[in-house]
Enzyme design. Structure first.
Site, PDB file in Angstrom:
ATOM      1  CG  HIS A  23      15.124 -54.848 -17.865  1.00  0.00           C
ATOM      2  ND1 HIS A  23      16.085 -53.949 -17.471  1.00  0.00           N
ATOM      3  CD2 HIS A  23      14.035 -54.100 -18.184  1.00  0.00           C
ATOM      4  CE1 HIS A  23      15.601 -52.723 -17.555  1.00  0.00           C
ATOM      5  NE2 HIS A  23      14.362 -52.788 -17.979  1.00  0.00           N
ATOM      6  CB  SER A  54      14.885 -53.322  -9.823  1.00  0.00           C
ATOM      7  OG  SER A  54      14.991 -52.734 -11.100  1.00  0.00           O
ATOM      8  CE  LYS A 101      12.785 -42.501  -4.855  1.00  0.00           C
ATOM      9  NZ  LYS A 101      12.447 -43.721  -4.096  1.00  0.00           N
ATOM     10  CG  ASP A 102      15.053 -42.558 -11.773  1.00  0.00           C
ATOM     11  OD1 ASP A 102      15.390 -42.685 -10.583  1.00  0.00           O
ATOM     12  OD2 ASP A 102      14.846 -43.520 -12.532  1.00  0.00           O
ATOM     13  CD  GLU A 156      41.760 -35.327 -12.903  1.00  0.00           C
ATOM     14  OE1 GLU A 156      42.321 -34.612 -12.044  1.00  0.00           O
ATOM     15  OE2 GLU A 156      40.843 -34.909 -13.625  1.00  0.00           O
TER      16      GLU A 156
END
Length: 431
Positions: free
Chosen positions: A219, A223, A247-248, A291
């Site tokens: 922040h 972004s 959108k998210d 894994e």
């Protein structure tokens, strides 16, 4: 980066005004993820994966807390307690599968998030700290996932702990004491389970704390965006809410659908069948494998087969850790003034080769340590380090990038393009 055109938080409700004056938590949320936080208007769906990683972490913490209420971290009872969760606890099978597969989904979205940052130059100034904290989160994830894989105390859990902690024994002088300290003895046993369970329970909360720092660091400069051009005017941004929350939200819906499909139709697809066999120190599995999200690093570890000055095993351990540490130096290895790979054709070509190389390493890491897979992993390991130490610095020095747009708005509004700015020069702010 300050945004003077950002909306200010003005509570309408009397209680919220009282709260905001004494504990400005609503203001903090508004300025972080609400209409008070303007973001570039051209973010694509690759910017969804940070939120998806947060959702995955939340799922892991919630399911992990509930599972811990029923799990017994003892060598004699760990495997049986997992079976008890699966068979007798209400919805225990769903919680256990959500936790196990949630780890895989966490790594999937994190890997995509990392490679998005590599392509769009999210590690470049002024966002170096965002990148570095993200890598710290990744290392904590790997440690947490390894210790969680040991807890079911199946065959692959036991021998995975034996092999991975055995890597520290390759370190001269201090290696074996470190291994014994990690295990609490000479082999995985009761003390190992106690230690791994306590750390596995604690580290997700440490990850959550570093995530807060990660968001805080983001922040400050704001972004990034697919063009790599800085925000210059109000026309370049839109409020995070409601545009990017919607959108998210779409991305979160797809993520949860994919997770549900795996949970209900293929819950063991990403696991290993040997882990449904109780741990037996006297029976070594034919093929010990971690894994899937560790496979690229496991391939790098096994790529060293010849002793040269140092033992081959020690070279493998050094290379495995170096493959992650090298990413911390990426902001200074890539000296190109252009951030986004969309305007760097030569960089984009080598980035695609790097993605293929990492997939090859992952493929080799899941296969037995025999030819031709060892030779392929050796070639892929050489290219991996050459990409960051040789190719990237040379490309950033000789590459001629494409012209950048004058502004983010110009890149969005294709119908009214102005003359492009010179490469490496950020255009002046709009009046």
């Amino acid at each position: 980066m300050s945004f003077p055109w950002a909306d200010e938080y003005r509570p309408n409700n009397g209680f919220m005004r009282w709260m905001d004056e004494r504990l400005p938590l609503p203001r903090l949320v508004w300025n972080s993820v609400g209409g008070g936080y303007p973001v570039p208007r051209n973010l694509n769906h690759f910017w969804n994966f940070g939120v998806l990683a947060g959702i995955a972490l939340t799922i892991q913490i919630v399911t992990g807390i509930i599972l811990a209420m029923h799990y017994a971290p003892t060598a004699g009872g760990a495997f049986e307690s997992v079976e008890h969760i699966m068979r007798n606890v209400n919805q225990g099978w769903l919680l256990r599968y959500a936790h196990a597969n949630g780890a895989s989904f966490f790594f999937i979205v994190t890997y995509i998030h990392i490679f998005r940052g590599l392509y769009y130059g999210s590690y470049k100034a002024p966002r170096e700290m965002v990148w570095l904290l993200g890598l710290v989160i990744f290392l904590l994830m790997m440690a947490t996932a390894f210790m969680g894989y040991v807890l079911p105390w199946g065959q692959m859990s036991y021998w995975g702990a034996q092999v991975i902690t055995g890597l520290f024994a390759a370190i001269p002088v201090v290696g074996e004491p470190i291994q014994q300290w990690l295990l609490g003895g000479f082999a995985p046993d009761q003390a190992s389970l106690n230690r791994f369970f306590s750390l596995h329970y604690l580290l997700p909360f440490v990850i959550a704390g570093v995530v807060v720092l990660h968001i805080w660091a983001l922040h400050i400069p704001g972004s990034g965006n697919p063009t790599g051009v800085d925000v210059k005017s109000p026309q370049d941004t839109i409020p995070f809410h409601p545009y990017y929350t919607a959108k998210d939200g779409f991305g979160v819906g797809l993520f949860l659908i994919a997770l549900a499909l795996v949970l209900f139709f293929a819950p063991n697809f990403l696991g290993h069948a040997d882990n449904y066999i109780p741990a037996n120190p006297l029976s070594t599995p034919a093929h010990i494998v971690p894994e899937w999200y560790f496979w690229p690093f496991y391939a790098i570890l096994r790529a060293f087969t010849v002793d040269f000055i140092l033992p081959a095993k020690l070279w493998g351990v050094i290379a495995m850790f170096a493959s992650i540490i090298i990413l911390f130096f990426l902001p200074w290895l890539d000296r190109s003034p252009v951030r986004s790979g969309s305007y760097r054709p030569l960089f984009r070509m080598f980035f695609i080769i790097l993605c293929v190389d990492v997939l090859i390493l992952g493929w080799c890491g899941g296969l037995p340590a025999e030819e031709p897979f060892v030779m392929i992993s050796q070639a892929a390991t050489i290219y991996y380090f050459a990409h960051f130490l040789i190719i990237l610095p040379i490309v950033s020095a000789i590459e001629k990038p494409l012209p950048l747009p004058n502004s983010i708005s110009e890149s969005v509004l294709h119908g009214e393009k102005a003359e492009a700015a010179p490469v490496g020069v950020q255009p002046a702010p709009a009046e």
